[in-house]
Structure formats: C-alpha cells, structure tokens
Design a protein around this motif. Structure first.
Motif, PDB file in Angstrom:
ATOM      1  N   MET A   1      14.040  10.364 -22.046  1.00  0.00           N
ATOM      2  CA  MET A   1      13.077   9.539 -22.978  1.00  0.00           C
ATOM      3  C   MET A   1      12.036   8.841 -22.130  1.00  0.00           C
ATOM      4  SD  MET A   1      15.997   6.065 -22.702  1.00  0.00           S
ATOM      5  CE  MET A   1      15.430   4.792 -21.548  1.00  0.00           C
ATOM      6  N   THR A   2      11.003   8.575 -22.919  1.00  0.00           N
ATOM      7  CA  THR A   2       9.955   7.876 -22.029  1.00  0.00           C
ATOM      8  C   THR A   2       9.643   6.992 -22.195  1.00  0.00           C
ATOM      9  OG1 THR A   2       9.210   9.055 -23.962  1.00  0.00           O
ATOM     10  CG2 THR A   2       7.965   7.564 -23.201  1.00  0.00           C
ATOM     11  N   TRP A   3       9.218   6.887 -20.990  1.00  0.00           N
ATOM     12  CA  TRP A   3       8.744   5.130 -20.158  1.00  0.00           C
ATOM     13  C   TRP A   3       7.803   4.413 -20.620  1.00  0.00           C
ATOM     14  CZ3 TRP A   3       5.928   4.269 -14.975  1.00  0.00           C
ATOM     15  CH2 TRP A   3       6.049   3.008 -14.337  1.00  0.00           C
ATOM     16  N   LYS A   4       8.000   3.274 -21.225  1.00  0.00           N
ATOM     17  CA  LYS A   4       6.855   2.566 -21.890  1.00  0.00           C
ATOM     18  C   LYS A   4       6.355   1.090 -20.953  1.00  0.00           C
ATOM     19  CE  LYS A   4       7.948   3.861 -26.246  1.00  0.00           C
ATOM     20  NZ  LYS A   4       7.981   3.628 -27.563  1.00  0.00           N
ATOM     21  N   VAL A   5       5.738   0.828 -21.049  1.00  0.00           N
ATOM     22  CA  VAL A   5       4.919   0.006 -19.898  1.00  0.00           C
ATOM     23  C   VAL A   5       3.623  -0.646 -20.953  1.00  0.00           C
ATOM     24  CG1 VAL A   5       3.258  -0.829 -17.732  1.00  0.00           C
ATOM     25  CG2 VAL A   5       5.425   1.499 -17.909  1.00  0.00           C
ATOM     26  N   ALA A   6       3.407  -2.234 -21.199  1.00  0.00           N
ATOM     27  CA  ALA A   6       2.582  -2.755 -21.883  1.00  0.00           C
ATOM     28  C   ALA A   6       1.519  -2.549 -20.999  1.00  0.00           C
ATOM     29  CB  ALA A   6       2.603  -4.210 -21.645  1.00  0.00           C
ATOM     30  N   GLN A   7       0.355  -2.958 -21.881  1.00  0.00           N
ATOM     31  CA  GLN A   7      -1.118  -2.345 -21.067  1.00  0.00           C
ATOM     32  C   GLN A   7      -1.588  -3.313 -20.552  1.00  0.00           C
ATOM     33  OE1 GLN A   7      -2.041   1.434 -20.571  1.00  0.00           O
ATOM     34  NE2 GLN A   7      -0.432   1.413 -21.375  1.00  0.00           N
ATOM     35  N   ALA A   8      -1.423  -4.132 -20.931  1.00  0.00           N
ATOM     36  CA  ALA A   8      -1.886  -5.781 -20.128  1.00  0.00           C
ATOM     37  C   ALA A   8      -1.124  -6.771 -19.340  1.00  0.00           C
ATOM     38  CB  ALA A   8      -2.060  -6.428 -21.248  1.00  0.00           C
ATOM     39  N   TRP A   9      -1.151  -7.278 -18.597  1.00  0.00           N
ATOM     40  CA  TRP A   9      -0.521  -8.222 -17.770  1.00  0.00           C
ATOM     41  C   TRP A   9      -1.165  -9.420 -17.101  1.00  0.00           C
ATOM     42  CZ3 TRP A   9       4.890  -6.944 -16.925  1.00  0.00           C
ATOM     43  CH2 TRP A   9       5.068  -6.109 -17.939  1.00  0.00           C
ATOM     44  N   THR A  10      -0.532 -10.946 -17.317  1.00  0.00           N
ATOM     45  CA  THR A  10      -0.211 -11.554 -16.524  1.00  0.00           C
ATOM     46  C   THR A  10      -0.350 -12.564 -15.583  1.00  0.00           C
ATOM     47  OG1 THR A  10      -1.681 -12.615 -18.546  1.00  0.00           O
ATOM     48  CG2 THR A  10      -1.479 -14.076 -16.688  1.00  0.00           C
ATOM     49  N   SER A  11      -1.009 -12.463 -14.672  1.00  0.00           N
ATOM     50  CA  SER A  11      -0.088 -12.825 -12.814  1.00  0.00           C
ATOM     51  C   SER A  11       0.152 -13.953 -13.294  1.00  0.00           C
ATOM     52  CB  SER A  11      -1.191 -12.269 -11.653  1.00  0.00           C
ATOM     53  OG  SER A  11      -0.302 -12.871 -11.199  1.00  0.00           O
ATOM     54  N   ILE A  12       1.543 -14.781 -12.916  1.00  0.00           N
ATOM     55  CA  ILE A  12       1.927 -15.946 -12.964  1.00  0.00           C
ATOM     56  C   ILE A  12       0.586 -16.943 -12.176  1.00  0.00           C
ATOM     57  CG2 ILE A  12       3.425 -17.516 -12.658  1.00  0.00           C
ATOM     58  CD1 ILE A  12       4.143 -16.910 -14.426  1.00  0.00           C
ATOM     59  N   LEU A  13       0.331 -16.415 -10.469  1.00  0.00           N
ATOM     60  CA  LEU A  13      -0.758 -17.006  -9.968  1.00  0.00           C
ATOM     61  C   LEU A  13      -1.581 -15.963  -9.148  1.00  0.00           C
ATOM     62  CD1 LEU A  13       2.048 -17.826  -6.964  1.00  0.00           C
ATOM     63  CD2 LEU A  13       0.963 -19.513  -8.524  1.00  0.00           C
ATOM     64  N   PRO A  14      -3.072 -16.213  -8.818  1.00  0.00           N
ATOM     65  CA  PRO A  14      -4.010 -15.405  -8.942  1.00  0.00           C
ATOM     66  C   PRO A  14      -4.042 -13.969  -8.034  1.00  0.00           C
ATOM     67  CG  PRO A  14      -4.833 -17.786  -8.416  1.00  0.00           C
ATOM     68  CD  PRO A  14      -2.980 -17.831  -8.603  1.00  0.00           C
ATOM     69  N   LYS A  29       9.703   7.676 -10.126  1.00  0.00           N
ATOM     70  CA  LYS A  29      11.404   7.756 -11.192  1.00  0.00           C
ATOM     71  C   LYS A  29      12.621   6.902 -10.540  1.00  0.00           C
ATOM     72  CE  LYS A  29      10.678  12.615 -11.933  1.00  0.00           C
ATOM     73  NZ  LYS A  29      11.303  14.632 -11.478  1.00  0.00           N
ATOM     74  N   GLY A  30      12.991   6.301 -11.543  1.00  0.00           N
ATOM     75  CA  GLY A  30      13.744   5.420 -11.994  1.00  0.00           C
ATOM     76  C   GLY A  30      13.664   3.957 -10.614  1.00  0.00           C
ATOM     77  N   GLN A  31      14.174   4.229  -9.632  1.00  0.00           N
ATOM     78  CA  GLN A  31      13.765   2.960  -8.844  1.00  0.00           C
ATOM     79  C   GLN A  31      12.788   2.803  -8.511  1.00  0.00           C
ATOM     80  OE1 GLN A  31      15.738  -0.233  -8.880  1.00  0.00           O
ATOM     81  NE2 GLN A  31      16.567   1.269 -10.303  1.00  0.00           N
ATOM     82  N   GLU A  32      12.015   4.050  -8.375  1.00  0.00           N
ATOM     83  CA  GLU A  32      10.978   3.940  -7.368  1.00  0.00           C
ATOM     84  C   GLU A  32       9.622   3.966  -8.291  1.00  0.00           C
ATOM     85  OE1 GLU A  32      10.593   4.230  -4.374  1.00  0.00           O
ATOM     86  OE2 GLU A  32      13.248   4.349  -4.107  1.00  0.00           O
ATOM     87  N   ARG A  33       9.861   3.505  -9.426  1.00  0.00           N
ATOM     88  CA  ARG A  33       8.380   3.578 -10.344  1.00  0.00           C
ATOM     89  C   ARG A  33       8.001   2.303 -10.100  1.00  0.00           C
ATOM     90  NH1 ARG A  33      12.504   3.373 -16.076  1.00  0.00           N
ATOM     91  NH2 ARG A  33      11.363   6.127 -16.283  1.00  0.00           N
ATOM     92  N   TRP A  34       6.495   2.292 -10.125  1.00  0.00           N
ATOM     93  CA  TRP A  34       5.166   1.324  -9.916  1.00  0.00           C
ATOM     94  C   TRP A  34       4.126   2.128 -10.848  1.00  0.00           C
ATOM     95  CZ3 TRP A  34       0.805   4.658  -9.421  1.00  0.00           C
ATOM     96  CH2 TRP A  34       0.749   6.102  -9.379  1.00  0.00           C
ATOM     97  N   VAL A  35       3.733   0.630 -10.972  1.00  0.00           N
ATOM     98  CA  VAL A  35       1.978   1.055 -12.281  1.00  0.00           C
ATOM     99  C   VAL A  35       1.216   0.277 -11.164  1.00  0.00           C
ATOM    100  CG1 VAL A  35       1.218  -0.379 -14.332  1.00  0.00           C
ATOM    101  CG2 VAL A  35       3.895   0.425 -13.820  1.00  0.00           C
TER     102      VAL A  35
END
Length: 71
Positions: A1-14, A29-35
């Motif tokens: 299964m492919t892990w899909k991540v949005a390419q753009a993000w907005t932080s609520i706070l700077p 992988k799993g619980q250790e995923r990061w972006v």
C-alpha cells in the motif's frame, strides 16, 4: 500500500516565522513515519515532523490556507 502525503501544509502557529510549507522528503515506517517540510518563502528553513503530529488538526492543516488579514 502506498503512503500518500499532501504536498502542501499550513501551520496553525508560525514555525520559525513561517506558516506555509511544502513536502521535500518523507520516510520511516509505521509509527515512525516522518515528513520533512520546507518553508515556501525560505528554502533554508526545514523541519522534520512526525507524521502523527501532521495529522493533528490543531497544529497543521493540509494544503496552503489563506491567512487572516491581521497576519
């Protein structure tokens, strides 16, 4: 299964003075995923965020969101 991540993000706070980020890398992988995010206005500002944190809607929103006029 492919892990899909949005390419753009907005932080609520700077984050280091910036609110809009784009995805540069993703890993783990799993619980250790990061972006790894890069500020749109300053490519020198990069942050590695746990995937679990990015899913927290009180901290991050997927996509680039318009900021209130006062900001």
């Amino acid at each position: 299964m492919t892990w899909k991540v949005a390419q753009a993000w907005t932080s609520i706070l700077p984050q280091e003075g910036y609110r809009h980020f784009r995805v540069m890398l993703k890993g783990g992988k799993g619980q250790e995923r990061w972006v790894e995010l890069e500020a749109v206005l300053d490519s020198n500002v990069r942050r590695r965020i746990a995937w679990k944190e990015l899913q927290n809607k009180t901290v991050w929103m997927s996509g680039w969101r318009q900021l209130p006029p006062a900001e």
